[in-house]
Design a protein around this motif. Structure first.
Motif, PDB file in Angstrom:
ATOM      1  N   SER A 184       0.834  -1.200   0.000  1.00 27.09           N
ATOM      2  CA  SER A 184       0.000   0.000   0.000  1.00 27.09           C
ATOM      3  C   SER A 184       0.871   1.253   0.000  1.00 27.09           C
ATOM      4  N   ASP A 185       0.287   2.360  -0.376  1.00 28.46           N
ATOM      5  CA  ASP A 185       0.982   3.650  -0.319  1.00 28.46           C
ATOM      6  C   ASP A 185       0.782   4.228   1.080  1.00 28.46           C
ATOM      7  N   SER A 186       1.325   3.524   2.061  1.00 25.40           N
ATOM      8  CA  SER A 186       1.098   3.850   3.465  1.00 25.40           C
ATOM      9  C   SER A 186       2.047   4.947   3.940  1.00 25.40           C
ATOM     10  N   THR A 187       1.587   5.733   4.902  1.00 24.23           N
ATOM     11  CA  THR A 187       2.400   6.838   5.405  1.00 24.23           C
ATOM     12  C   THR A 187       2.672   6.687   6.902  1.00 24.23           C
ATOM     13  N   ASN A 188       3.744   7.351   7.341  1.00 17.33           N
ATOM     14  CA  ASN A 188       4.045   7.463   8.770  1.00 17.33           C
ATOM     15  C   ASN A 188       3.179   8.550   9.390  1.00 17.33           C
ATOM     16  N   GLU A 189       3.290   8.693  10.706  1.00 22.60           N
ATOM     17  CA  GLU A 189       2.505   9.708  11.413  1.00 22.60           C
ATOM     18  C   GLU A 189       2.829  11.123  10.919  1.00 22.60           C
TER      19      GLU A 189
ATOM     20  N   VAL B  10       2.429   0.963  -4.059  1.00 24.35           N
ATOM     21  CA  VAL B  10       3.839   1.166  -4.365  1.00 24.35           C
ATOM     22  C   VAL B  10       4.431  -0.121  -4.910  1.00 24.35           C
ATOM     23  N   LEU B  11       5.367   0.034  -5.840  1.00 21.68           N
ATOM     24  CA  LEU B  11       6.180  -1.073  -6.336  1.00 21.68           C
ATOM     25  C   LEU B  11       7.623  -0.774  -5.967  1.00 21.68           C
ATOM     26  N   ILE B  12       8.247  -1.744  -5.351  1.00 20.20           N
ATOM     27  CA  ILE B  12       9.615  -1.602  -4.891  1.00 20.20           C
ATOM     28  C   ILE B  12      10.461  -2.662  -5.580  1.00 20.20           C
ATOM     29  N   THR B  13      11.580  -2.260  -6.181  1.00 21.70           N
ATOM     30  CA  THR B  13      12.453  -3.205  -6.870  1.00 21.70           C
ATOM     31  C   THR B  13      13.907  -2.927  -6.488  1.00 21.70           C
ATOM     32  N   ASN B  14      14.746  -3.933  -6.713  1.00 26.47           N
ATOM     33  CA  ASN B  14      16.189  -3.731  -6.492  1.00 26.47           C
ATOM     34  C   ASN B  14      16.925  -3.590  -7.822  1.00 26.47           C
ATOM     35  N   TYR B  15      16.172  -3.249  -8.869  1.00 25.55           N
ATOM     36  CA  TYR B  15      16.750  -2.964 -10.182  1.00 25.55           C
ATOM     37  C   TYR B  15      16.143  -1.663 -10.691  1.00 25.55           C
TER      38      TYR B  15
END
Length: 210
Positions: A150-155, A192-197
């Protein structure tokens, strides 16, 4: 058959699925039935590990699509399915190219429902952070990986996952959601999509950074 009769039958099958000693064929048949008649095809477990999704109130659900089932059967003949802790992936990496896609339980959006337990074990921030360390191990083994969440946020309003995966490529996309009980509220949600490339933005329906 009226709604009350369908609902009673659904809960009877759900109870048997959770409590009866079923053989493999029976368990598969029960699961297909529950998947096509429960609320939005959701899979969720209670604290004891029992399937606990409620009745879906469909008028004419197509429970057994033989053509699709047999097509899936042919494809799955070529697939090895492993069930267990995700960390066991390390035991099954090939000697050459490896690509790993991770789809963990999504972190709640700040200010929305805090529901995140789709299984009896739960998956909170401690588990999200443990998964990130596992991604570091995959990267050290030269695996390409992609993770969605998710496109989650901190406080403080900052992105939780951009902060957690600060050394990874990161982009936002819009994804359809069908779980909401109200059809008119089933809008596309930011993920969100997170990749190491290299960032895959050019190949995805991305949205502008906020």
């Amino acid at each position: 058959m009226d709604d009350n009769t369908r609902r009673d039958y659904f809960y009877k099958i759900r109870s048997e699925y959770n409590t009866e000693m079923l053989d493999e064929n029976q368990r598969a048949a029960f699961f297909i039935f529950l998947n096509h008649t429960c609320f939005n095809g959701l899979y969720r477990e209670n604290a004891e590990g029992g399937f606990n999704v409620p009745f879906g109130r469909y008028k004419r659900p197509r429970i057994c699509n033989e053509e699709v089932i047999m097509s899936d059967h042919e494809v799955l003949k070529k697939v090895e399915i492993l069930c267990g802790d995700y960390k066991n992936i390390l035991l099954h990496l090939g000697k050459g190219y490896n690509f790993v896609y991770l789809d963990p339980p999504y972190r709640p959006l700040l200010g929305s429902s805090n529901f995140k337990e789709y299984s009896k074990s739960g998956f909170g921030d401690k588990e999200q952070e443990g998964l990130k360390l596992f991604c570091d191990k995959l990267s050290a083994r030269h695996c390409q990986l992609m993770l969605s969440n998710s496109d989650s946020t901190n406080e403080d309003g900052t992105s939780y996952f951009r902060t957690l995966y600060e050394n990874y490529s990161f982009c936002k996309i819009l994804a359809p959601r069908y779980i909401n009980a109200y059809a008119e509220k089933r809008e596309k949600q930011k993920e969100v999509l997170i990749t190491n490339y290299n960032n895959p933005k050019e190949k995805l329906p991305v949205i502008p950074e906020i």
